[in-house]
Design an enzyme around this catalytic site. Structure first.
Site, short mmCIF file in Angstrom:
data_model
loop_
_atom_site.label_atom_id
_atom_site.label_comp_id
_atom_site.label_asym_id
_atom_site.label_seq_id
_atom_site.Cartn_x
_atom_site.Cartn_y
_atom_site.Cartn_z
N GLY A 141 0.78 -1.23 0.00
CA GLY A 141 0.00 0.00 0.00
C GLY A 141 0.81 1.28 0.00
O GLY A 141 1.94 1.31 0.51
N ALA A 142 0.23 2.33 -0.56
CA ALA A 142 0.77 3.69 -0.44
C ALA A 142 0.23 4.31 0.86
O ALA A 142 -0.61 3.71 1.53
CB ALA A 142 0.36 4.53 -1.64
N TRP A 143 0.71 5.53 1.18
CA TRP A 143 0.36 6.10 2.48
C TRP A 143 -0.89 6.95 2.48
O TRP A 143 -1.36 7.36 3.54
CB TRP A 143 1.51 6.92 3.06
N ASN A 144 -1.45 7.25 1.32
CA ASN A 144 -2.51 8.26 1.33
C ASN A 144 -3.88 7.73 1.76
O ASN A 144 -4.68 8.48 2.32
CB ASN A 144 -2.60 8.96 -0.03
N SER A 220 4.18 4.56 -6.48
CA SER A 220 4.71 5.42 -7.54
C SER A 220 5.11 4.59 -8.76
O SER A 220 5.25 3.36 -8.67
CB SER A 220 5.93 6.17 -7.01
N GLU A 241 -1.37 0.10 -9.41
CA GLU A 241 -2.10 1.37 -9.37
C GLU A 241 -1.07 2.44 -9.09
O GLU A 241 -0.60 2.57 -7.96
CB GLU A 241 -3.14 1.35 -8.24
N GLY A 243 0.95 6.39 -10.40
CA GLY A 243 0.71 7.84 -10.31
C GLY A 243 -0.04 8.42 -11.50
O GLY A 243 -0.49 7.70 -12.39
N CYS A 275 -3.80 10.12 -6.16
CA CYS A 275 -3.17 9.78 -7.44
C CYS A 275 -3.99 10.24 -8.64
O CYS A 275 -3.45 10.60 -9.67
CB CYS A 275 -2.97 8.29 -7.50
N GLY A 445 -0.56 2.44 -14.79
CA GLY A 445 -0.80 1.13 -14.17
C GLY A 445 -1.24 0.03 -15.09
O GLY A 445 -1.38 0.20 -16.30
N GLU A 449 -8.80 -2.16 -10.27
CA GLU A 449 -9.35 -2.52 -8.96
C GLU A 449 -10.86 -2.26 -9.00
O GLU A 449 -11.36 -1.56 -9.87
CB GLU A 449 -8.68 -1.68 -7.86
P1 NDP Z 1 6.00 4.40 -3.10
O1 NDP Z 1 5.99 3.91 -4.49
O2 NDP Z 1 7.21 5.02 -2.57
O3 NDP Z 1 5.64 3.21 -2.10
C1 NDP Z 1 4.51 2.39 -2.27
C2 NDP Z 1 4.67 1.14 -1.44
O4 NDP Z 1 5.65 0.30 -2.01
C3 NDP Z 1 5.14 1.41 -0.01
O5 NDP Z 1 4.52 0.49 0.86
C4 NDP Z 1 6.61 1.16 -0.10
O6 NDP Z 1 7.21 0.89 1.13
C5 NDP Z 1 6.65 -0.03 -1.05
N1 NDP Z 1 7.90 -0.25 -1.76
C6 NDP Z 1 8.88 0.64 -2.03
N2 NDP Z 1 9.88 0.05 -2.74
C7 NDP Z 1 9.51 -1.24 -2.93
C8 NDP Z 1 10.10 -2.37 -3.60
N3 NDP Z 1 11.28 -2.28 -4.23
N4 NDP Z 1 9.45 -3.55 -3.59
C9 NDP Z 1 8.25 -3.67 -2.97
N5 NDP Z 1 7.65 -2.65 -2.32
C10 NDP Z 1 8.25 -1.44 -2.30
O7 NDP Z 1 4.74 5.35 -3.02
P2 NDP Z 1 4.24 6.25 -1.78
O8 NDP Z 1 3.83 5.41 -0.63
O9 NDP Z 1 5.25 7.30 -1.57
O10 NDP Z 1 2.89 6.84 -2.38
C11 NDP Z 1 2.88 7.89 -3.27
C12 NDP Z 1 2.81 7.41 -4.70
O11 NDP Z 1 1.81 6.43 -4.88
C13 NDP Z 1 2.46 8.54 -5.62
O12 NDP Z 1 3.34 8.58 -6.72
C14 NDP Z 1 1.06 8.22 -6.11
O13 NDP Z 1 0.78 8.64 -7.38
C15 NDP Z 1 0.98 6.76 -6.00
N6 NDP Z 1 -0.39 6.38 -5.70
C16 NDP Z 1 -1.15 5.78 -6.66
C17 NDP Z 1 -2.45 5.46 -6.43
C18 NDP Z 1 -3.27 4.76 -7.46
O14 NDP Z 1 -4.26 4.15 -7.12
N7 NDP Z 1 -2.94 4.79 -8.73
C19 NDP Z 1 -3.09 5.77 -5.15
C20 NDP Z 1 -2.21 6.36 -4.20
C21 NDP Z 1 -0.91 6.65 -4.48
P3 NDP Z 1 7.69 2.11 2.09
O15 NDP Z 1 7.10 3.37 1.59
O16 NDP Z 1 7.18 1.72 3.42
O17 NDP Z 1 9.17 2.13 1.99
#
Ligand code: NDP
Length: 475
Positions: A141-144, A220, A241, A243, A275, A445, A449
């Site tokens: 999951g992402a953080w939002n 991302s 899913e 950005g 996103c 993506g 979903e």
């Molecule tokens: P990140 O891509 O940094 O992280 C997403 C998740 O992936 C986190 O849980 C992260 O862990 C994990 N992660 C990071 N590197 C790896 C890896 N190599 N292998 C497996 N897992 C990994 O995104 P953010 O959390 O910073 O969220 C913001 C981004 O997400 C934005 O770019 C946004 O556009 C996108 N987003 C897309 C959505 C959509 O539905 N399309 C919805 C919400 C956000 P950790 O962060 O704990 O290190």
């Protein structure tokens, strides 16, 4: 972590702080999953999955629907937690997070009994298809939207008979634990839904394990590429899913108040950390100044403050680093010549607050018009020709969402037909009902979903050929 139906802890895992974004205070500490924790989660999921898949769809669905009821009954408690995890105002989280998670569990709970195959008659012989679970799915999951993302991934996965290991974002690790607790209370067998905490390396380690059959990531594009590459080694199924840099096109005949409202929803809800946001707002030259006047006036009505106060409707960004990234984009917008109409500054109060920010006279080449900002920054770009604005709207590597405001229904459909985006809106923005597929085209993506389409992404087909007569072998 939540594994095999209970909380588990391995204090040798690296420790990280959970920070309340409205104050910067540390509200919890979490240990990242160690190899031993990862092994425990995989073992628990493996031990539970086949029995879960062997239950009837109706039985599985009943558990999910019970969980949906429990979530609704505890909406306030879960919303307060979501606000602590993310900083999003309670006035949002009460309506958009746990409730959306409950919708997903209810919808897929109702669908579980319909995860069926088909009969294909071939003369006297036939083929029947079975739609079967994939096995163990990994959710990252992402953080939002920590509650919503956990539920959007778990609901279809579990409905299809899979087990899931969910790794929340390290920034917002609390909400998924509550969902795990509630699923257990609703009767989910131990080990079917597990939560493993940690950073990207924990997600990467889980994904590499051959016992994981599918991964669904919200994150991302950069992380999406890594996850896709890693999944390719084991030829695992993926849902990504990612950005966006979505366009919102406002024609001269649009209802101005609705168009301004749409632009606000497309840029400032959740302090812009969504996103699918429509961050490139193309406004027809004939109404541009009127649009900017009304937008500025309505932004003055934003109630910025303590997210736990229900009158607040605009909160902080999720963390210091995210605020700094957004401040960097704002500085770039100014230095590249965009006109700052309002906002653009950090607010003088504890926490990571940036004022809602609007730029006008933005050109397609500027950084703020090309890169995803993930913060409360709206860019207004001018246009006067329909064909031209459609080409400019599509001139991006992303393709998550797109919106059009116009009273001309023919133009609305003509333009939407040409826009390269997975989720489109006519005279609206950012609706995400569980009944509709959600996901991106181009770099935004793979897969969808929600909706009945998600079932296909969490299951696989088996064809069973049945011969009625003798076998006609050559020798
Ligand atoms: P990140 O891509 O940094 O992280 C997403 C998740 O992936 C986190 O849980 C992260 O862990 C994990 N992660 C990071 N590197 C790896 C890896 N190599 N292998 C497996 N897992 C990994 O995104 P953010 O959390 O910073 O969220 C913001 C981004 O997400 C934005 O770019 C946004 O556009 C996108 N987003 C897309 C959505 C959509 O539905 N399309 C919805 C919400 C956000 P950790 O962060 O704990 O290190």
């Amino acid at each position: 972590h939540f594994i095999g139906g209970r909380y588990v802890e391995d204090k040798s895992g690296s420790r990280f702080d959970v920070i309340y974004p409205a104050s910067g205070a540390v509200i919890a500490q979490i240990h990242a999953g160690t190899d031993q924790i990862i092994e425990q989660a995989l073992g628990a999921a493996q031990a539970a999955q086949q029995d879960w898949a062997a239950r009837s769809g109706t039985e599985r669905g009943r558990v999910l629907r019970r969980a949906a009821d429990l979530i609704r009954a505890r909406n306030r408690e879960l919303s307060v937690l979501e606000t602590h995890d993310t900083g999003k105002p309670l006035s949002e989280t009460l309506y958009a997070d746990a409730t959306s998670g409950a919708d997903a569990l209810e919808y897929f709970g109702g669908s579980a009994g319909n995860v069926t195959g088909e009969h294909i008659q071939l003369g006297e012989n036939w083929v029947s298809t079975r739609r079967e679970a994939l096995g163990i799915c990994l959710g990252i999951g992402a953080w939002n939207y920590p509650t919503q993302i956990a539920c959007w991934k778990a609901a279809p996965a579990l409905a299809c008979g899979n087990a899931m290991i969910f790794k929340p974002s390290e920034t917002t690790p609390l909400c998924a634990l509550k969902i795990a607790e509630i699923l257990s209370e609703a009767g989910l067998p131990d080990g079917v839904f597990n939560v493993v905490q940690g950073q990207g390396d924990v997600g990467a380690a889980l994904l590499q394990d051959p016992r994981i059959n599918k991964v669904s990531l919200t994150g991302s594009v950069a992380t999406g590429r890594k996850v896709y590459q890693s999944a390719a080694v084991g030829l695992k199924q993926v849902t990504l899913e990612l950005g966006g840099k979505s366009p919102l096109i406002i024609f001269e005949d649009a209802d101005l108040e609705n168009a301004v409202g749409g632009a606000i929803l497309a840029n400032f809800y959740s302090s812009g950390q969504i996103c699918s946001n429509g961050t490139r707002v193309f406004v027809h030259k004939a109404i541009k100044e009127a649009f900017l006047d009304r937008l500025s006036a309505r932004l003055e009505q934003a109630v910025i403050g303590d997210p736990l106060d229900e009158t607040t409707n605009f909160g902080p960004l999720v963390r210091d680093r995210q605020m700094q990234i957004v401040q960097g984009f704002i500085a770039q917008g100014i230095s590249e010549g965009a006109r700052l109409v309002c906002g653009g500054r950090r607010l003088e109060r504890p926490g990571y607050y940036l004022a809602p920010t609007v730029f006008a006279d933005v050109s397609d080449q500027m950084t703020i018009a090309r890169e995803e900002i993930f913060g409360p920054v709206l860019s207004v770009l001018d246009f006067d020709d329909e064909g031209d604005v459609v080409a400019r709207a599509n001139n991006t590597e992303y393709g998550l969402s797109a919106g059009v405001f116009t009273r001309d229904i023919s133009r609305a459909h003509r333009v939407i037909g040409k826009l390269q985006a997975g989720s489109c809106f006519i005279n609206s923005y950012n609706d995400a009902p569980v009944e509709a597929p959600f996901g991106g085209m181009k770099l935004s993506g793979i897969g969808r979903e929600n909706s009945k389409n998600a079932i296909e992404h969490y299951s696989q087909l088996k064809s069973v050929y049945v011969r009625m007569g003798d076998v006609d072998a050559p020798f």
